[in-house]
Design an enzyme around this catalytic site. Sequence first.
Site, short mmCIF file in Angstrom:
data_model
loop_
_atom_site.label_atom_id
_atom_site.label_comp_id
_atom_site.label_asym_id
_atom_site.label_seq_id
_atom_site.Cartn_x
_atom_site.Cartn_y
_atom_site.Cartn_z
N TYR A 6 0.85 -1.19 0.00
CA TYR A 6 0.00 0.00 0.00
C TYR A 6 0.89 1.25 0.00
O TYR A 6 1.74 1.43 0.87
CB TYR A 6 -0.89 -0.05 1.25
CG TYR A 6 -2.04 0.93 1.34
CD1 TYR A 6 -2.21 1.99 0.46
CD2 TYR A 6 -3.00 0.79 2.34
CE1 TYR A 6 -3.28 2.86 0.56
CE2 TYR A 6 -4.08 1.66 2.46
CZ TYR A 6 -4.20 2.70 1.57
OH TYR A 6 -5.27 3.57 1.68
N CYS A 7 0.69 2.12 -1.00
CA CYS A 7 1.39 3.40 -1.08
C CYS A 7 2.91 3.19 -1.13
O CYS A 7 3.40 2.43 -1.97
CB CYS A 7 0.97 4.30 0.09
SG CYS A 7 1.52 6.01 -0.05
N ILE A 8 3.68 3.80 -0.23
CA ILE A 8 5.13 3.65 -0.25
C ILE A 8 5.53 2.18 -0.07
O ILE A 8 6.57 1.74 -0.61
CB ILE A 8 5.79 4.53 0.83
CG1 ILE A 8 7.31 4.49 0.71
CG2 ILE A 8 5.34 4.13 2.22
CD1 ILE A 8 8.02 5.41 1.69
N GLY A 59 3.90 -0.26 -1.36
CA GLY A 59 3.74 -0.85 -2.68
C GLY A 59 4.92 -0.55 -3.58
O GLY A 59 5.37 -1.39 -4.37
N PHE A 116 -1.80 -1.20 -3.86
CA PHE A 116 -2.81 -0.20 -3.54
C PHE A 116 -2.19 1.19 -3.68
O PHE A 116 -1.17 1.49 -3.06
CB PHE A 116 -3.30 -0.35 -2.10
CG PHE A 116 -4.06 -1.61 -1.79
CD1 PHE A 116 -4.57 -2.43 -2.78
CD2 PHE A 116 -4.28 -1.99 -0.46
CE1 PHE A 116 -5.28 -3.59 -2.47
CE2 PHE A 116 -4.98 -3.13 -0.14
CZ PHE A 116 -5.47 -3.94 -1.14
#
Length: 598
Positions: A330-332, A334, A358
């Site tokens: 998720y985000c960083i 990811g 994500f």
Amino acid sequence: MTTEDNDAGERLVRLNENLAKVEALSQRLVSAMAKRKAVDNALHGPAPDVYMKAASAYLAEMMHNPAKILEHQINYWGKSLKHYVEAQQTLAKGELKAPPDATPKDRRFSNPLWETHPFFNYLKQQYLMNAEALSAAVDDMSTLDPADKRRVEYFTRQIVDMFSPTNFLGTNPDALERAIETDGESLVKGLENLVADIEANSGDLLVTLADKEAFHVGQNLATTPGAVVYRNKMFELIQYAPTTEKVHATPLLIFPPWINKFYILDMKPANSLIKWVVDQGFTVFVVSWVNPDSGYRDVGLDDYIRDGYLRAMAETRRITGEKQINCVGYCIAGTTLSLTLAHLEKAGDTSVKSATLFTTLTDFSDPGEVGVFLNDDFVNGIERQAEQDGILSRFFMSRTFSFLRSNDLIYQPAIKSYMMGEAPPAFDLLYWNGDGTNLPCKMALEYLRGLCQQDRFATTGFPVFGKPVTLSDVKLPICAIACETDHIAHWRGSFNGVKQMGSKDKTFILSESGHIAGIINPPSKGKYGHYTNDGPVSGAPEDWKASATYHQGSWWPRWGEWLSSRSGKKVKARVPGDSGADVLAPAPGTYVTAVPNA
């Protein structure tokens, strides 16, 4: 003595009590402000060259296209003069009412007095005219480089928003009405809130967004049953208890971002993504990252990959006995998962079967709104401050992200808290938003320089353990979920990164809403829909969306089907600790609530 005399006496007593409180609070305020630490000036705003470029561009427009500048000026002064004359004419008639108002609706000006009272209406109309004129002037600066123009537009909007009349006590009718209704008590409570926030942030100001006493992690947040089954200096690994008799053989390992805490995925049972995935028959593991202090200053992305990602993957395989796992980032997290997958591909390691991303940026050629903070003026300041402190403090990150939505996350909360004297709301999402974490100095700079500024993962290669990896090295099946109005990881940038990955099996889903609400979107709510496209993840993102199909409701079930098809047969459900793994603590563990050393 009459009733009026009694009322006047009571008001005088309250006034004296409030004045005494103000005196005491003023002393506390001075004491709190004295504790403020000096920070690098670059963290307070952009370098002067932003304003110099804007001024130069405006002068260039005056020289090369004076007619356009003249048109702007005539339009602005014409509207302002007409507004002034109409207001004067209305007052000359002896009518205490506002003149005609053609300005657009703005929820900041919801009090009826903004429409009916001549003073407040005059302020509102002139402010909105000024804002429109400034915006038009910046829009028509044709000589500015696109990146510089985005910065000028952003900081112009920040200045305009800051000077809204609603942000000042003397020109905010809501605050003035409340002060009169409460005999000034609201202003005293507002000062108490202001002092408390400054004390809580060591002399700096960061408005409290949510009631900190209304939520407790592990009690009414992050309550899905499970256990910590592994711990090292970087993370705790949580295995969640099954709710089905059988589960898919391939376990799912989720890497949340370490800029905030993992329980955004497990706020409460009704909207918990973790609980929902467990209920679908998956063995779910989640990484809960450590909140680093200055002792982590030399921890870099290689450490996160080796001691975080690779170790969590190995422990998940060991505990379940499976040779392959599925992963989510998720985000960083990811972005870093993608680096890890590229490294595994080059090493010939096939232990990850598929990955889900994500709201993840891997191509930073266009970083979106957050790009205004990625120029050297800010990053150089972050570097100097982080090297001094050993960390990039959660305070600076929270403030930066808040300024991306300043009206919603700074000015409106400040008005309610400091001018209206209201207590912060009991809002779980805002509580989580304020429960941030620090970043290690080395990791933060590697991320900002190598990924955000230099875009090396999408171009020349980003080094992982000294060897460069690129997006084309990510070759396993990928499902990417981006969010339509995401202001942190914009969906077009996410799409552009995924399309460059080497995988032949790529699925892209575009959810409505933003960075958080678009992901935490349970099917039971029926709130936000999503887009899919059976065509390849290629070409321009706008073209992909134009030919995509819109679906009502959450993307979770669609992703659940995608994941199920890559998760193997059903086996007996796995209970934390049954496989011989140590149970170190019940979920949500200890790292999520630990307070780092100052």
